[in-house]
Design an enzyme around this catalytic site. Structure first.
Site, PDB file in Angstrom:
ATOM      1  N   HIS A 284       0.854  -1.187   0.000  1.00 43.98           N
ATOM      2  CA  HIS A 284       0.000   0.000   0.000  1.00 43.98           C
ATOM      3  C   HIS A 284       0.894   1.243   0.000  1.00 43.98           C
ATOM      4  CE1 HIS A 284      -3.792  -2.032   1.903  1.00 43.98           C
ATOM      5  NE2 HIS A 284      -3.286  -2.741   0.888  1.00 43.98           N
TER       6      HIS A 284
ATOM      7  N   GLU B 220       0.990   3.819   1.888  1.00 42.04           N
ATOM      8  CA  GLU B 220       1.504   4.169   3.211  1.00 42.04           C
ATOM      9  C   GLU B 220       2.673   3.273   3.607  1.00 42.04           C
ATOM     10  OE1 GLU B 220      -1.659   3.430   2.272  1.00 42.04           O
ATOM     11  OE2 GLU B 220      -3.061   4.039   3.832  1.00 42.04           O
TER      12      GLU B 220
ATOM     13  N   CYS C  23      -5.980   1.648   6.095  1.00 41.43           N
ATOM     14  CA  CYS C  23      -6.595   0.394   6.529  1.00 41.43           C
ATOM     15  C   CYS C  23      -5.964  -0.034   7.863  1.00 41.43           C
ATOM     16  CB  CYS C  23      -6.388  -0.688   5.467  1.00 41.43           C
ATOM     17  SG  CYS C  23      -4.663  -1.226   5.316  1.00 41.43           S
TER      18      CYS C  23
ATOM     19  N   CYS D  84      -2.096  -0.594   7.595  1.00 40.25           N
ATOM     20  CA  CYS D  84      -1.331   0.648   7.505  1.00 40.25           C
ATOM     21  C   CYS D  84      -1.395   1.457   8.801  1.00 40.25           C
ATOM     22  CB  CYS D  84      -1.825   1.471   6.315  1.00 40.25           C
ATOM     23  SG  CYS D  84      -1.498   0.671   4.728  1.00 40.25           S
TER      24      CYS D  84
END
Length: 179
Positions: free
Chosen positions: A78, A80, A108, A111
């Site tokens: 992701h 992040e 999420c 993260c």
């Protein structure tokens, strides 16, 4: 071997002299979020879900990244997570105190956990994520005072632009899908 080398190269931290004049980016939440949106645009162009992230320390960009789970065959890739990894390499420490993470979509659970472990001081995000958001939508992880680190949260910065890039991406996917 070539795939491994590509992944290793991808994880190298972004350099301040990457060809873009980041000094011209206003040192405001909106300015940094526009930088994250540019990263999200790169994800969209690559066929990835358009989420971008930037980590800033003392007004300077440490790292930036966009979603890459499809290309890297990595469910943890992701925006992040990649930005946190790059920033940690850039400072030579897995802890990132004093930093602000700007991301176009609410993080999420994975993260948000990484944000806590990295000791990021502040999170600024654009669009809420009612299906997966772990900050204000589905879960409120940073409200749990049992953790040994607190993260300051600013939500809704450039919310419309952050939401539009996502909704546009999924609209195009639906149009292209043979149903």
């Amino acid at each position: 071997m070539e795939e491994f080398e590509r992944k290793v190269k991808f994880m190298e931290p972004l350099r301040a002299n990457s060809g873009t004049d980041f000094k011209s980016v206003p040192e405001t939440d909106e300015g940094w979020m526009r930088t994250a949106l540019a990263e999200a645009g790169q994800a969209r162009e690559a066929g990835e879900v358009p989420v971008g992230a930037v980590i800033v320390l003392n007004g300077e960009r440490l790292a930036a990244a966009h979603n890459h789970p499809i290309a890297l065959h990595d469910p943890s890739a992701h925006a992040e997570m990649l930005a946190i990894r790059r920033a940690a390499v850039a400072v030579g420490n897995y802890r990132l105190p004093g930093t602000t993470l700007y991301v176009t979509l609410e993080p999420c659970l994975m993260c948000a956990g990484a944000i806590l472990h990295a000791r990021i001081d502040r999170l600024v995000f654009g669009a809420a994520d009612p299906k997966n958001g772990a900050v204000v939508s589905l879960y409120r992880l940073f409200d749990d005072r049992r953790f040994n680190h607190a993260v300051s949260v600013t939500e809704g910065v450039l919310r419309d632009a952050c939401g539009e890039i996502l909704s546009g991406f999924f609209h195009e996917k639906r149009l292209a899908s043979p149903v």
